[in-house]
Design a protein around this motif. Structure first.
Motif, PDB file in Angstrom:
ATOM      1  N   ILE A   7     140.677  57.249 -28.646  1.00  0.00           N
ATOM      2  CA  ILE A   7     142.078  56.808 -28.621  1.00  0.00           C
ATOM      3  C   ILE A   7     142.987  57.902 -29.164  1.00  0.00           C
ATOM      4  O   ILE A   7     144.028  58.225 -28.571  1.00  0.00           O
ATOM      5  N   ILE A   8     142.611  58.476 -30.309  1.00  0.00           N
ATOM      6  CA  ILE A   8     143.431  59.532 -30.910  1.00  0.00           C
ATOM      7  C   ILE A   8     143.531  60.735 -29.974  1.00  0.00           C
ATOM      8  O   ILE A   8     144.618  61.259 -29.707  1.00  0.00           O
ATOM      9  N   THR A   9     142.403  61.168 -29.441  1.00  0.00           N
ATOM     10  CA  THR A   9     142.396  62.335 -28.557  1.00  0.00           C
ATOM     11  C   THR A   9     143.223  62.087 -27.298  1.00  0.00           C
ATOM     12  O   THR A   9     144.007  62.946 -26.872  1.00  0.00           O
ATOM     13  N   SER A  10     143.058  60.922 -26.701  1.00  0.00           N
ATOM     14  CA  SER A  10     143.772  60.619 -25.459  1.00  0.00           C
ATOM     15  C   SER A  10     145.274  60.590 -25.670  1.00  0.00           C
ATOM     16  O   SER A  10     146.049  61.112 -24.855  1.00  0.00           O
ATOM     17  N   ASN A  11     145.713  59.982 -26.761  1.00  0.00           N
ATOM     18  CA  ASN A  11     147.150  59.906 -27.022  1.00  0.00           C
ATOM     19  C   ASN A  11     147.743  61.268 -27.376  1.00  0.00           C
ATOM     20  O   ASN A  11     148.921  61.509 -27.116  1.00  0.00           O
ATOM     21  N   ARG A  12     146.958  62.150 -27.943  1.00  0.00           N
ATOM     22  CA  ARG A  12     147.455  63.472 -28.297  1.00  0.00           C
ATOM     23  C   ARG A  12     147.438  64.445 -27.121  1.00  0.00           C
ATOM     24  O   ARG A  12     148.191  65.422 -27.103  1.00  0.00           O
ATOM     25  N   GLN A  13     146.576  64.187 -26.124  1.00  0.00           N
ATOM     26  CA  GLN A  13     146.379  65.177 -25.061  1.00  0.00           C
ATOM     27  C   GLN A  13     146.789  64.707 -23.670  1.00  0.00           C
ATOM     28  O   GLN A  13     146.979  65.533 -22.782  1.00  0.00           O
ATOM     29  N   LEU A  14     146.910  63.396 -23.465  1.00  0.00           N
ATOM     30  CA  LEU A  14     147.204  62.883 -22.121  1.00  0.00           C
ATOM     31  C   LEU A  14     148.554  62.191 -22.109  1.00  0.00           C
ATOM     32  O   LEU A  14     148.800  61.265 -22.888  1.00  0.00           O
ATOM     33  N   HIS A  15     149.414  62.627 -21.221  1.00  0.00           N
ATOM     34  CA  HIS A  15     150.709  61.970 -21.041  1.00  0.00           C
ATOM     35  C   HIS A  15     150.499  60.590 -20.430  1.00  0.00           C
ATOM     36  O   HIS A  15     149.502  60.339 -19.744  1.00  0.00           O
ATOM     37  N   THR A  16     151.428  59.692 -20.675  1.00  0.00           N
ATOM     38  CA  THR A  16     151.293  58.324 -20.152  1.00  0.00           C
ATOM     39  C   THR A  16     151.283  58.281 -18.632  1.00  0.00           C
ATOM     40  O   THR A  16     150.833  57.292 -18.044  1.00  0.00           O
ATOM     41  N   ASP A  17     151.782  59.341 -17.962  1.00  0.00           N
ATOM     42  CA  ASP A  17     151.753  59.390 -16.500  1.00  0.00           C
ATOM     43  C   ASP A  17     150.455  59.969 -15.949  1.00  0.00           C
ATOM     44  O   ASP A  17     150.262  60.015 -14.733  1.00  0.00           O
ATOM     45  N   HIS A  18     149.591  60.421 -16.843  1.00  0.00           N
ATOM     46  CA  HIS A  18     148.324  60.993 -16.390  1.00  0.00           C
ATOM     47  C   HIS A  18     147.411  59.863 -15.918  1.00  0.00           C
ATOM     48  O   HIS A  18     147.266  58.839 -16.586  1.00  0.00           O
ATOM     49  N   PRO A  19     146.745  60.008 -14.766  1.00  0.00           N
ATOM     50  CA  PRO A  19     145.909  58.909 -14.247  1.00  0.00           C
ATOM     51  C   PRO A  19     144.766  58.533 -15.183  1.00  0.00           C
ATOM     52  O   PRO A  19     144.397  57.357 -15.264  1.00  0.00           O
TER      53      PRO A  19
END
Length: 454
Positions: A348-360
């Motif tokens: 969760i931490i990694t995804s929120n820091r590295q992936l924009h909300t528009d990323h699939p």
């Protein structure tokens, strides 16, 4: 929602995305102070605590659940008033017999509805006393002749033999190779063909461990990783609790292709930690190996002997209980806390820091993140804290429990644990009865197909 990959965006759009990610990097961090206090690495600061969306939805779902329970309760009482006499405890015994003979949902509602009614505020003290005596008898079910369902299955191995493939820890069972079998004695598990006693389904024609290993019919549950856990000491009125690190050896029958437990060692040999010899020269003359327990021993406790109170050997039952304790301890510390809550927290931490909300990929993962940080924070403050629920009810000391969960996360390799890879590494394709494997594979393929289409 429309998703887009970074390589399809203009420089302006990329800059806008990066600005949002920079803000989220300030919001999603690891809380080092809490991690150091609990001894669990990778604890996240709960930025989502102030987000009431999940909390409101959770409270609404709880409210609806409460309404459903009230409605069901009223429906049960009204149905029972028409067809059940609420006079004596005989009603409970009759309904219990009906439930055990035909365990349908309706019969279950009848029994528990009657139990609730006869223990309610509108019944007499005599009624409530009778119900209490009835419940006391149920709690003493192994010793009471006139209570049905006393647990004959505890003395039978049928249910126990299914637990490795359909119980709380169905990812532990693995095939034993001939090479590993030959090394058992060196690691303190010196099983021989003598473990097959008269009464075994393998006796006398099929009692060669080497042949079983060559034919791929020998399996092991190895809980030596639990050897670092220390049981709770007696504290005031609290009883002492114990931890074990058993090895349970199983064989698959040629005739019915079912799995049978054939030997149990209740703790990792005291001279070993894993495969490491720590005490090559024992200082006493006692057998250095921890004993191995086997089924079908002469004088073993049976359902009938237990009811009659006759002297019997309970060692095999005790060994099975210890393996069941290891199943649950491994599941709660390693699989549930470690590989689920703590591992996903890091994702969760990694995804929120590295992936924009528009990323699939974020769109695919985000629904599975909802509420996790809130739940984990609740777990740390109520369940995993010193003196908390886990500390009060689980066998190991809470510090050891948290350490084992954290160690599981550190040693976890996601690629190795992808379900098909895990099955291949454990070499369990030949098990004819493995419902966890079969159900999980169906889900795995469905999720993979959905993910690829997405």
């Amino acid at each position: 929602m429309t998703y887009s990959l970074p390589n399809n965006l203009s420089n302006q759009e990329l800059s806008s995305r990066q600005s949002l990610l920079d803000k989220k990097k300030e919001q999603y961090k690891f809380d080092v102070a809490v991690a150091n206090t609990l001894g669990i690495r990778g604890i996240a600061e709960n930025h989502e605590r102030t987000n009431n969306t999940w909390r409101n939805r959770f409270q609404f779902a709880s409210f609806i659940s409460s309404l459903n329970r009230i409605a069901n309760h009223r429906g049960l009482i009204s149905r029972h008033a028409a067809k059940i006499r609420f006079d004596t405890v005989d009603d409970l015994e009759n309904l219990e017999k009906k439930l055990l003979d035909d365990p349908t949902q309706e019969n279950s509602h009848d029994f528990f509805g009657q139990l609730e009614y006869q223990n309610g505020e509108n019944t007499t003290e005599k009624d409530q006393r009778q119900v209490k005596e009835y419940l006391d008898a149920l709690l003493r079910w192994p010793k009471v002749d006139n209570i049905k369902g006393r647990g004959a299955e505890l003395f039978d191995d049928t249910l126990f033999n299914r637990i490795p493939v359909a119980g709380p820890a169905p990812i532990s069972i693995r095939q034993v190779s001939l090479k590993e079998l030959k090394g058992f004695a060196d690691r303190g598990f010196p099983v021989t063909d003598a473990i097959f006693l008269e009464g075994s389904p393998f006796y006398p024609e099929d009692t060669s461990l080497k042949r079983m290993a060559r034919e791929g019919r020998l399996y092991l549950e190895d809980y030596s990783s639990l050897s670092e856990l220390i049981g709770q000491e007696q504290n005031g009125e609290s009883e002492a609790r114990f931890c074990y690190s058993p090895l349970a050896l199983y064989a698959q029958s040629r005739s019915d292709e079912q799995l049978y437990c054939i030997a149990i060692q209740c703790r990792e040999n005291s001279r070993y930690r894993g495969d490491t010899l720590i005490d090559p020269n024992p200082k006493d003359d006692l057998d250095p190996w921890d004993p191995i327990f086997v089924p079908h021993i002469p004088g073993a406790a049976t359902y009938e002997s237990d009811l009659a109170g006759k002297p019997a050997d309970y060692s095999w039952m005790a060994a099975k209980t210890i393996v069941n304790q290891a199943h649950n301890c491994f599941h709660e510390a390693c699989v549930h806390l470690g590989r689920s809550h703590l591992l996903v927290e890091g994702i969760i931490i990694t995804s929120n820091r590295q992936l924009h909300t528009d990323h699939p990929l974020y769109g695919l993962l985000q629904p599975h993140f909802e509420g996790t940080l809130n739940i984990n924070e609740f777990g740390r403050t109520v369940l995993l804290n010193d003196g908390g629920i886990v500390d009060r009810y689980m066998s190991p000391k809470i510090g050891d429990f948290r350490y084992l969960a954290a160690k599981t996360v550190r040693e976890y390799n996601i690629t190795d644990e992808l379900f098909p890879n895990s099955l291949a590494a454990r070499n369990v394709a030949n098990l004819s009865y493995y419902p966890y494997r079969d159900d999980a594979l169906a889900l795995w393929h469905a999720i993979r197909e959905y993910t690829e289409d997405f």
